[in-house]
Motif scaffolding. Structure first.
Motif, PDB file in Angstrom:
ATOM      1  N   GLN A   1       0.856  -1.182   0.000  1.00  0.00           N
ATOM      2  CA  GLN A   1       0.000   0.000   0.000  1.00  0.00           C
ATOM      3  C   GLN A   1       0.894   1.235   0.000  1.00  0.00           C
ATOM      4  OE1 GLN A   1      -3.287  -0.310   2.820  1.00  0.00           O
ATOM      5  NE2 GLN A   1      -3.423  -2.513   2.460  1.00  0.00           N
ATOM      6  N   THR A   2       0.592   2.162  -0.934  1.00  0.00           N
ATOM      7  CA  THR A   2       1.438   3.334  -1.154  1.00  0.00           C
ATOM      8  C   THR A   2       0.751   4.589  -0.644  1.00  0.00           C
ATOM      9  OG1 THR A   2       2.359   2.255  -3.104  1.00  0.00           O
ATOM     10  CG2 THR A   2       2.692   4.627  -2.922  1.00  0.00           C
ATOM     11  N   PHE A   3       1.552   5.444   0.012  1.00  0.00           N
ATOM     12  CA  PHE A   3       1.043   6.677   0.600  1.00  0.00           C
ATOM     13  C   PHE A   3       1.922   7.843   0.167  1.00  0.00           C
ATOM     14  CE2 PHE A   3       0.015   3.078   3.184  1.00  0.00           C
ATOM     15  CZ  PHE A   3      -1.354   3.211   3.347  1.00  0.00           C
ATOM     16  N   CYS A   4       1.316   9.004   0.060  1.00  0.00           N
ATOM     17  CA  CYS A   4       2.008  10.216  -0.375  1.00  0.00           C
ATOM     18  C   CYS A   4       2.550  10.960   0.840  1.00  0.00           C
ATOM     19  CB  CYS A   4       1.032  11.097  -1.150  1.00  0.00           C
ATOM     20  SG  CYS A   4       1.727  12.638  -1.719  1.00  0.00           S
ATOM     21  N   ASN A   5       3.868  11.057   0.952  1.00  0.00           N
ATOM     22  CA  ASN A   5       4.589  11.812   1.974  1.00  0.00           C
ATOM     23  C   ASN A   5       4.514  11.241   3.384  1.00  0.00           C
ATOM     24  OD1 ASN A   5       5.829  13.917   0.401  1.00  0.00           O
ATOM     25  ND2 ASN A   5       3.763  14.670   0.043  1.00  0.00           N
ATOM     26  N   SER A   6       3.375  10.708   3.803  1.00  0.00           N
ATOM     27  CA  SER A   6       3.251  10.141   5.156  1.00  0.00           C
ATOM     28  C   SER A   6       1.957   9.350   5.234  1.00  0.00           C
ATOM     29  CB  SER A   6       3.250  11.252   6.210  1.00  0.00           C
ATOM     30  OG  SER A   6       2.087  12.052   6.084  1.00  0.00           O
ATOM     31  N   GLY A   7       1.777   8.679   6.340  1.00  0.00           N
ATOM     32  CA  GLY A   7       0.550   7.932   6.576  1.00  0.00           C
ATOM     33  C   GLY A   7       0.561   7.395   7.992  1.00  0.00           C
ATOM     34  N   THR A   8      -0.600   6.957   8.442  1.00  0.00           N
ATOM     35  CA  THR A   8      -0.722   6.337   9.764  1.00  0.00           C
ATOM     36  C   THR A   8      -1.385   4.976   9.609  1.00  0.00           C
ATOM     37  OG1 THR A   8      -2.918   7.262  10.216  1.00  0.00           O
ATOM     38  CG2 THR A   8      -0.995   8.605  10.876  1.00  0.00           C
TER      39      THR A   8
ATOM     40  N   VAL B   1       6.115   3.660   8.485  1.00  0.00           N
ATOM     41  CA  VAL B   1       7.524   3.764   8.116  1.00  0.00           C
ATOM     42  C   VAL B   1       7.690   3.109   6.744  1.00  0.00           C
ATOM     43  CG1 VAL B   1       9.876   3.074   8.728  1.00  0.00           C
ATOM     44  CG2 VAL B   1       8.251   3.730  10.530  1.00  0.00           C
ATOM     45  N   ASN B   2       8.349   3.815   5.840  1.00  0.00           N
ATOM     46  CA  ASN B   2       8.549   3.305   4.488  1.00  0.00           C
ATOM     47  C   ASN B   2       9.228   1.936   4.510  1.00  0.00           C
ATOM     48  OD1 ASN B   2       8.523   3.515   1.590  1.00  0.00           O
ATOM     49  ND2 ASN B   2      10.712   3.910   1.685  1.00  0.00           N
ATOM     50  N   GLY B   3       8.632   0.978   3.797  1.00  0.00           N
ATOM     51  CA  GLY B   3       9.191  -0.366   3.682  1.00  0.00           C
ATOM     52  C   GLY B   3       8.879  -1.295   4.840  1.00  0.00           C
ATOM     53  N   GLN B   4       8.232  -0.793   5.861  1.00  0.00           N
ATOM     54  CA  GLN B   4       7.929  -1.630   7.031  1.00  0.00           C
ATOM     55  C   GLN B   4       6.671  -2.466   6.780  1.00  0.00           C
ATOM     56  OE1 GLN B   4       8.718   0.125  10.793  1.00  0.00           O
ATOM     57  NE2 GLN B   4       7.102  -0.999  11.819  1.00  0.00           N
ATOM     58  N   HIS B   5       6.637  -3.636   7.410  1.00  0.00           N
ATOM     59  CA  HIS B   5       5.484  -4.531   7.310  1.00  0.00           C
ATOM     60  C   HIS B   5       4.538  -4.275   8.477  1.00  0.00           C
ATOM     61  CE1 HIS B   5       7.075  -7.325   4.177  1.00  0.00           C
ATOM     62  NE2 HIS B   5       8.191  -6.729   4.544  1.00  0.00           N
ATOM     63  N   TYR B   6       3.245  -4.345   8.180  1.00  0.00           N
ATOM     64  CA  TYR B   6       2.188  -4.221   9.181  1.00  0.00           C
ATOM     65  C   TYR B   6       1.268  -5.417   8.982  1.00  0.00           C
ATOM     66  CZ  TYR B   6       4.163   0.389   9.578  1.00  0.00           C
ATOM     67  OH  TYR B   6       5.050   1.420   9.762  1.00  0.00           O
ATOM     68  N   TYR B   7       0.693  -5.917  10.072  1.00  0.00           N
ATOM     69  CA  TYR B   7      -0.042  -7.181  10.025  1.00  0.00           C
ATOM     70  C   TYR B   7      -1.447  -6.992  10.594  1.00  0.00           C
ATOM     71  CZ  TYR B   7       4.707  -8.770   9.326  1.00  0.00           C
ATOM     72  OH  TYR B   7       5.984  -8.932   8.836  1.00  0.00           O
ATOM     73  N   ALA B   8      -2.455  -7.378   9.806  1.00  0.00           N
ATOM     74  CA  ALA B   8      -3.851  -7.194  10.194  1.00  0.00           C
ATOM     75  C   ALA B   8      -4.498  -8.523  10.550  1.00  0.00           C
ATOM     76  CB  ALA B   8      -4.631  -6.545   9.051  1.00  0.00           C
ATOM     77  N   SER B   9      -5.244  -8.528  11.663  1.00  0.00           N
ATOM     78  CA  SER B   9      -6.087  -9.664  12.024  1.00  0.00           C
ATOM     79  C   SER B   9      -7.535  -9.198  11.921  1.00  0.00           C
ATOM     80  CB  SER B   9      -5.800 -10.135  13.453  1.00  0.00           C
ATOM     81  OG  SER B   9      -6.298  -9.181  14.385  1.00  0.00           O
ATOM     82  N   GLN B  10      -8.448 -10.162  11.940  1.00  0.00           N
ATOM     83  CA  GLN B  10      -9.862  -9.825  12.039  1.00  0.00           C
ATOM     84  C   GLN B  10     -10.482 -10.667  13.139  1.00  0.00           C
ATOM     85  OE1 GLN B  10     -12.617 -10.800   8.880  1.00  0.00           O
ATOM     86  NE2 GLN B  10     -11.315 -12.459   8.128  1.00  0.00           N
ATOM     87  N   THR B  11     -11.533 -10.138  13.752  1.00  0.00           N
ATOM     88  CA  THR B  11     -12.223 -10.850  14.825  1.00  0.00           C
ATOM     89  C   THR B  11     -13.662 -11.089  14.399  1.00  0.00           C
ATOM     90  OG1 THR B  11     -10.794  -9.845  16.488  1.00  0.00           O
ATOM     91  CG2 THR B  11     -12.869 -10.784  17.265  1.00  0.00           C
TER      92      THR B  11
ATOM     93  N   ARG C   1      -2.474 -13.545   9.794  1.00  0.00           N
ATOM     94  CA  ARG C   1      -2.622 -12.099   9.618  1.00  0.00           C
ATOM     95  C   ARG C   1      -2.223 -11.699   8.200  1.00  0.00           C
ATOM     96  NH1 ARG C   1       0.291 -10.215  15.316  1.00  0.00           N
ATOM     97  NH2 ARG C   1      -1.350 -11.017  16.687  1.00  0.00           N
ATOM     98  N   LEU C   2      -2.901 -10.689   7.686  1.00  0.00           N
ATOM     99  CA  LEU C   2      -2.569 -10.104   6.389  1.00  0.00           C
ATOM    100  C   LEU C   2      -1.283  -9.294   6.547  1.00  0.00           C
ATOM    101  CD1 LEU C   2      -3.236  -9.186   3.455  1.00  0.00           C
ATOM    102  CD2 LEU C   2      -4.546  -7.313   4.495  1.00  0.00           C
ATOM    103  N   ASP C   3      -0.298  -9.559   5.700  1.00  0.00           N
ATOM    104  CA  ASP C   3       0.991  -8.857   5.710  1.00  0.00           C
ATOM    105  C   ASP C   3       0.926  -7.720   4.686  1.00  0.00           C
ATOM    106  OD1 ASP C   3       3.639  -7.999   5.491  1.00  0.00           O
ATOM    107  OD2 ASP C   3       4.456 -10.005   5.164  1.00  0.00           O
ATOM    108  N   VAL C   4       1.071  -6.483   5.159  1.00  0.00           N
ATOM    109  CA  VAL C   4       1.032  -5.311   4.285  1.00  0.00           C
ATOM    110  C   VAL C   4       2.341  -4.544   4.424  1.00  0.00           C
ATOM    111  CG1 VAL C   4      -0.100  -3.089   3.857  1.00  0.00           C
ATOM    112  CG2 VAL C   4      -1.476  -5.091   4.443  1.00  0.00           C
ATOM    113  N   THR C   5       2.958  -4.238   3.291  1.00  0.00           N
ATOM    114  CA  THR C   5       4.157  -3.403   3.276  1.00  0.00           C
ATOM    115  C   THR C   5       3.736  -1.986   2.903  1.00  0.00           C
ATOM    116  OG1 THR C   5       5.498  -5.274   2.548  1.00  0.00           O
ATOM    117  CG2 THR C   5       6.450  -3.082   2.266  1.00  0.00           C
TER     118      THR C   5
ATOM    119  N   THR D   1       5.819   7.462  -0.591  1.00  0.00           N
ATOM    120  CA  THR D   1       6.404   8.199  -1.705  1.00  0.00           C
ATOM    121  C   THR D   1       6.659   9.626  -1.244  1.00  0.00           C
ATOM    122  OG1 THR D   1       5.208   6.854  -3.299  1.00  0.00           O
ATOM    123  CG2 THR D   1       6.015   8.971  -4.078  1.00  0.00           C
ATOM    124  N   VAL D   2       7.902  10.076  -1.366  1.00  0.00           N
ATOM    125  CA  VAL D   2       8.268  11.438  -0.966  1.00  0.00           C
ATOM    126  C   VAL D   2       9.009  12.090  -2.142  1.00  0.00           C
ATOM    127  CG1 VAL D   2       9.471  12.852   0.738  1.00  0.00           C
ATOM    128  CG2 VAL D   2       8.479  10.665   1.428  1.00  0.00           C
ATOM    129  N   PRO D   3       8.266  12.794  -3.005  1.00  0.00           N
ATOM    130  CA  PRO D   3       8.926  13.436  -4.142  1.00  0.00           C
ATOM    131  C   PRO D   3       9.886  14.535  -3.673  1.00  0.00           C
ATOM    132  CG  PRO D   3       6.539  13.401  -4.430  1.00  0.00           C
ATOM    133  CD  PRO D   3       6.826  12.990  -3.027  1.00  0.00           C
TER     134      PRO D   3
END
Length: 187
Positions: free
Chosen positions: A58-65, A95-105, A114-118, A122-124
């Motif tokens: 998943q790609t984000f412009c300049n930052s994201g949470t 953090v750019n390039g970091q993996h985040y993991y989602a569970s569902q209940t 868990r779903l693995d999302v990197t 993008t910071v032009p």
């Protein structure tokens, strides 16, 4: 209560024995030192919810949470590890390039997979050009020169006002250019 692996005879099961979905387990009870011969037949149904679904990158412009990450499922939770790990607050900066993991209940049962999302941030870069530009008698923002893609001019280094191309230049004033690449504007 004692648990066995057979309706009669069989093996006494330790409390730590892992249940197998679809297997039968048999309970006896002991009253005044006398254990029941008939046993209660219980079929175990072990619910293992699947991981939620979503894009692995998943790609984000300049930052994201963490709140900006997207997964489809019920009652999504985000972690910093594929198993165990720390539950992340929605306000946690990505953090750019970091993996985040989602569970569902589902029905009170949290998925183990868990779903693995990197996350890709993008910071032009700022566009390039001469820091001092000279004009004869007058000029407008359209006369300023910067090299980049989809240049925009502002009256401040951050925030500020977007300037129209017809805005007259004022000698000695600073003008700030951004560029936008693939829909992402440079900071």
């Amino acid at each position: 209560i004692k648990w066995y692996d057979a309706a009669s005879g069989g093996n006494l099961l330790a409390g730590t024995t892992a249940l197998v979905s679809g297997n039968h387990y048999y309970a006896s009870q002991t009253i005044d030192g006398c254990e029941s011969i008939p046993r209660l037949d219980v079929t175990a149904v072990v619910n293992i919810p699947a991981a939620p679904t979503g894009d692995a990158t998943q790609t984000f412009c300049n930052s994201g949470t963490v709140n900006n990450l997207v997964a489809s499922g019920a009652n999504i939770k985000w972690y910093d590890a594929a198993s165990g790990g720390n539950l992340l607050a929605g306000t946690t900066a990505l953090v750019n390039g970091q993996h985040y993991y989602a569970s569902q209940t589902i029905n009170g049962c949290e998925s183990i997979p868990r779903l693995d999302v990197t996350a890709l941030i993008t910071v032009p870069a700022a566009p390039t050009g001469d820091a001092t530009q000279t004009f004869c008698n007058s000029g407008t923002v359209n006369d300023l020169v910067a090299s980049g893609t989809n240049i925009k001019w502002y009256d401040a280094a951050s925030g500020g006002n977007l300037l129209a191309g017809t805005t007259a230049l004022v000698s000695g004033n600073h003008y700030y250019a951004s560029q936008t690449i693939d829909g992402c504007e440079s900071i």
